[in-house]
Scaffold this motif. Structure first.
Motif, short mmCIF file in Angstrom:
data_model
loop_
_atom_site.label_atom_id
_atom_site.label_comp_id
_atom_site.label_asym_id
_atom_site.label_seq_id
_atom_site.Cartn_x
_atom_site.Cartn_y
_atom_site.Cartn_z
N CYS A 135 0.84 -1.20 0.00
CA CYS A 135 0.00 0.00 0.00
C CYS A 135 0.88 1.24 0.00
O CYS A 135 1.80 1.34 0.79
CB CYS A 135 -0.87 -0.02 1.26
SG CYS A 135 -1.85 1.46 1.51
N ALA B 204 8.69 4.76 6.89
CA ALA B 204 8.05 5.88 7.55
C ALA B 204 8.95 6.46 8.64
O ALA B 204 9.15 7.68 8.72
CB ALA B 204 6.71 5.44 8.14
N LEU C 231 14.56 11.92 8.22
CA LEU C 231 15.03 12.79 7.13
C LEU C 231 14.20 14.08 7.04
O LEU C 231 14.71 15.15 6.73
CB LEU C 231 14.98 12.03 5.79
CG LEU C 231 15.89 10.80 5.71
CD1 LEU C 231 15.59 9.96 4.48
CD2 LEU C 231 17.35 11.22 5.72
N TYR C 232 12.93 13.94 7.37
CA TYR C 232 12.02 15.09 7.39
C TYR C 232 12.49 16.09 8.45
O TYR C 232 12.58 17.30 8.20
CB TYR C 232 10.61 14.57 7.68
CG TYR C 232 9.53 15.57 7.97
CD1 TYR C 232 9.23 16.59 7.07
CD2 TYR C 232 8.76 15.47 9.14
CE1 TYR C 232 8.20 17.49 7.33
CE2 TYR C 232 7.73 16.35 9.40
CZ TYR C 232 7.46 17.37 8.50
OH TYR C 232 6.44 18.24 8.76
N HIS D 52 15.73 3.64 3.97
CA HIS D 52 14.58 4.19 3.25
C HIS D 52 14.61 3.75 1.78
O HIS D 52 13.62 3.28 1.23
CB HIS D 52 14.62 5.72 3.35
CG HIS D 52 13.36 6.43 2.95
ND1 HIS D 52 12.31 6.63 3.80
CD2 HIS D 52 13.00 6.99 1.77
CE1 HIS D 52 11.35 7.29 3.16
NE2 HIS D 52 11.75 7.53 1.92
N VAL D 53 15.78 3.89 1.16
CA VAL D 53 15.90 3.57 -0.27
C VAL D 53 15.81 2.05 -0.49
O VAL D 53 15.15 1.60 -1.43
CB VAL D 53 17.19 4.17 -0.86
CG1 VAL D 53 17.39 3.72 -2.29
CG2 VAL D 53 17.14 5.69 -0.78
N LEU E 282 5.54 9.57 -6.10
CA LEU E 282 6.43 9.47 -4.95
C LEU E 282 7.79 8.88 -5.32
O LEU E 282 8.82 9.35 -4.88
CB LEU E 282 5.77 8.56 -3.91
CG LEU E 282 5.95 9.00 -2.46
CD1 LEU E 282 5.45 10.42 -2.29
CD2 LEU E 282 5.19 8.08 -1.55
N LEU F 211 11.15 17.55 -3.58
CA LEU F 211 11.12 17.29 -2.14
C LEU F 211 9.77 17.71 -1.54
O LEU F 211 9.15 16.96 -0.79
CB LEU F 211 12.26 18.05 -1.43
CG LEU F 211 12.27 17.94 0.09
CD1 LEU F 211 12.67 16.53 0.53
CD2 LEU F 211 13.22 18.95 0.72
N SER G 182 1.33 10.15 4.77
CA SER G 182 1.42 8.72 4.51
C SER G 182 2.18 8.00 5.63
O SER G 182 1.82 6.89 6.03
CB SER G 182 2.11 8.51 3.16
OG SER G 182 2.24 7.15 2.87
C1 HEM Z 1 16.92 9.34 -1.29
C2 HEM Z 1 16.07 8.98 -2.17
C3 HEM Z 1 14.64 8.68 -1.81
C4 HEM Z 1 13.88 7.71 -2.40
C5 HEM Z 1 14.31 6.79 -3.53
C6 HEM Z 1 12.60 7.75 -1.74
C7 HEM Z 1 11.53 6.94 -2.08
C8 HEM Z 1 10.35 6.90 -1.39
C9 HEM Z 1 9.26 6.06 -1.73
C10 HEM Z 1 9.20 5.10 -2.91
C11 HEM Z 1 8.28 6.26 -0.80
C12 HEM Z 1 6.94 5.56 -0.73
C13 HEM Z 1 6.88 4.58 0.39
C14 HEM Z 1 5.70 3.70 0.29
O1 HEM Z 1 5.76 2.72 -0.48
O2 HEM Z 1 4.70 4.01 0.98
C15 HEM Z 1 8.76 7.25 0.13
C16 HEM Z 1 8.08 7.71 1.24
C17 HEM Z 1 8.53 8.67 2.11
N1 HEM Z 1 9.67 9.41 1.97
FE1 HEM Z 1 11.11 9.04 0.60
N2 HEM Z 1 12.59 8.71 -0.77
C18 HEM Z 1 13.83 9.32 -0.79
C19 HEM Z 1 14.23 10.39 0.00
C20 HEM Z 1 13.49 10.95 1.00
C21 HEM Z 1 13.90 12.09 1.77
C22 HEM Z 1 15.19 12.89 1.56
C23 HEM Z 1 12.93 12.28 2.71
C24 HEM Z 1 12.83 13.30 3.79
C25 HEM Z 1 13.38 14.42 3.65
C26 HEM Z 1 11.91 11.31 2.52
C27 HEM Z 1 10.77 11.19 3.27
C28 HEM Z 1 9.75 10.29 3.05
C29 HEM Z 1 8.61 10.08 3.91
C30 HEM Z 1 8.28 10.81 5.22
C31 HEM Z 1 7.85 9.05 3.33
C32 HEM Z 1 6.57 8.43 3.84
C33 HEM Z 1 6.82 7.04 4.33
C34 HEM Z 1 5.57 6.19 4.28
O3 HEM Z 1 4.72 6.43 3.46
O4 HEM Z 1 5.45 5.25 5.04
N3 HEM Z 1 12.27 10.52 1.45
N4 HEM Z 1 10.02 7.62 -0.26
#
Ligand code: HEM
Ligand code: SF4
Ligand code: FES
Lengths: 252, 226
Positions: free
Chosen positions: A214, B19, B25-26, B81-82, B115, B172, B182
């Protein structure tokens, strides 16, 4: 009304399929979408052609078997409406309509528009039983349930297992369905003894069936004919994470 | 606690890892944005802040300790995260091997559907950004320990740098417009009662961080800061 429809035709599970164009005349605006398909099938039968296979049973929006993608939207996209409850008056004379089966790895096509939703049954089976006293029926109201919980549990229990949530989700995720099943027992006192093992088992079965994850996009809830809310997914996440961190065992 | 290690075994658990690391990172980007705005205090104020980050904790701790602890936490967060993002993306894509001929969306936001692209954009941007203002290899005339000079030179001598930064921080902002809400939903913190609150915080974070980060390249490009 005259309608042109492009229907997915596929002889069997292993066969390859394609969209086939048909013309259906004499469609009444009062017909349901399935009745329009019945007319099409009558035409095909009288021409000695194979009728279009589609799933249906109750035709009153409660059995969950009739779901198809109509013009790219599950059940046709009308609010709180299953395909059998969708009327031809929501289309215009001369419209061209594309009808496809649900698309998901976990829902393989059996024939034409019919898919195997057995993966949902597996998720429900893995939820197991609830511990309830046997013997004579308990006195009414001997187990008090907060009004808010009873209402919420009822909302969740409305899920008819149609699969529109999976069909509409860009990831083909079954989280809305699973969350509805988890919430409807998890909100009641009778669901408490097996609450942890139930969520661990159901999520493991859901993941193993090949559904996607999801990403909280929300198309599931928008497509759901029973308007199951996204907040149930939050509740499922809460239950699964607390059961995992508490180290609950997955078998009871 | 050991049970938390089994989180990785379910899609929901993987998302919880995303998350939590996303929230780390947030937190970082909020602090970073506020730090950037100190550039309006002039060279002394801005450079003093940068210096502070390097010496904080001294003399109780050896020089640079706190900075490196923060860097390691951030690096670990990015890796987790990645990694989870890649694993989940593969699971999600495998969920529908045969695409619809025709598909429409009823309500999905642009942010929620992009995203992954946003994440990839931010990832490559961060690499460039580190070479630009931290290591200096991507900036001719880079002076170690004079970030004020580096930022001004970076955006005024390389005309394409500011647009690259603006696009990256737009990605961003879009990522967090969906991501912040999310994450709350994924962790099961969001309920019907908090729905509006978390949606609001997410929208505000997305828009606010974009505006805050985009301000610096824009004012330098316009010659307001020299
Ligand atoms: C570095 C490369 C990054 C990639 C490839 C990436 C990729 C993603 C992806 C694919 C999601 C969706 C997650 C899901 O399937 O629900 C996501 C969620 C998220 N990302 Fe990133 N992101 C990156 C960097 C960042 C950065 C720099 C931040 C904060 C500054 C960040 C904060 C978040 C947050 C708070 C979520 C929500 C997590 C959730 O839905 O459970 N991301 N990211
Ligand atoms: S949650 Fe809604 S869309 Fe999904 S199976 Fe149940 S009734 Fe159908
Ligand atoms: S045929 Fe039963 S819900 Fe449509």
């Amino acid at each position: 009304m005259k309608i042109t429809i492009n229907v997915w035709r596929q002889k069997g599970a292993q066969a390859s399929g394609r969209l086939v164009k048909y013309q259906v005349d004499h469609v009444s605006p009062d017909m349901s979408f399935l009745e329009m398909l019945d007319i099409l099938n009558q035409q095909l039968i009288s021409k000695n052609e194979e009728p279009v296979a589609f799933d249906h049973d109750c035709r009153e929006g409660i059995c969950g078997s009739c779901g198809v993608m109509i013009n790219g939207l599950a059940h046709g996209g009308q609010l709180a409406t299953t395909t059998c409850q969708l009327h031809m008056r929501s289309f215009k004379d001369g419209d061209e309509i594309t009808v496809e089966p649900w698309r998901a790895k976990a829902f393989p096509v059996i024939k034409d528009l019919v898919v195997d939703r057995g993966a949902f049954d597996k998720i429900i089976q893995s939820g197991g039983y609830i511990s309830a006293g046997t013997g004579s029926a308990p006195d009414a109201n001997s187990t008090p349930i907060a009004k808010e919980n009873a209402d919420l549990s009822f909302d969740a229990a409305q899920c008819i297992g149609c699969g529109a949530c999976v069909a509409a989700c860009p990831n083909a995720s079954a989280m809305l369905f699973t969350s509805a099943k988890i919430a409807h027992l998890g909100l009641l006192p009778q669901g408490q003894p097996e609450r942890k093992s139930r969520v661990l088992n159901m999520v493991a079965t859901m993941d193993a069936a090949g559904f996607g994850g999801c990403t909280n996009i929300g198309e599931c809830s928008a497509a759901c004919p029973k308007e199951i809310g996204l907040h149930f997914i939050g509740r499922l996440n809460r239950d699964l994470l607390s059961a995992t961190i508490a180290g609950g065992s997955s078998v009871d | 606690m050991a049970a938390a290690l089994t989180l990785n075994q379910s899609t929901i658990g993987k998302k919880a890892i995303m998350a939590v690391t996303g929230i780390v990172l947030y937190g970082f980007v909020i602090v970073h944005m506020i730090g950037n705005l100190k550039i309006f205090e002039g060279p002394e104020g801005f450079n003093a802040y940068s210096h502070f980050l390097r010496v904080v904790g001294e003399p109780a701790l050896p020089a640079g300790t706190i900075l490196w602890v923060i860097r390691i936490v951030l690096l670990l967060s990015v890796i987790l995260h990645v990694t989870a993002a890649i694993q989940l993306t593969r699971i999600d894509n495998a969920g529908r091997p045969i695409a619809y001929k025709k598909v429409k969306r009823k309500q999905a936001s642009f942010a929620s559907l992009t995203l992954r692209w946003g994440g990839v954009t931010i990832f490559f941007f961060v690499i460039y950004h580190l070479l630009h203002f931290t290591v200096g290899t991507a900036l001719p005339g880079f002076i170690e320990g004079d970030p004020y000079h580096n930022v001004i030179t970076g955006f005024s001598s390389q005309v394409w740098a500011a647009p690259v930064y603006i696009v990256a921080v737009a990605a961003l902002g879009t990522h967090l417009y969906h991501g912040v809400w999310s994450a709350m939903q994924t962790l099961g913190i969001n309920t019907r009662r908090t729905e509006k609150l978390f949606r609001g915080i997410a929208v505000l974070s997305g828009v606010g961080l974009f505006a805050g980060f985009a301000t610096v390249p824009i004012v330098v490009l316009l010659g307001i800061l020299k």
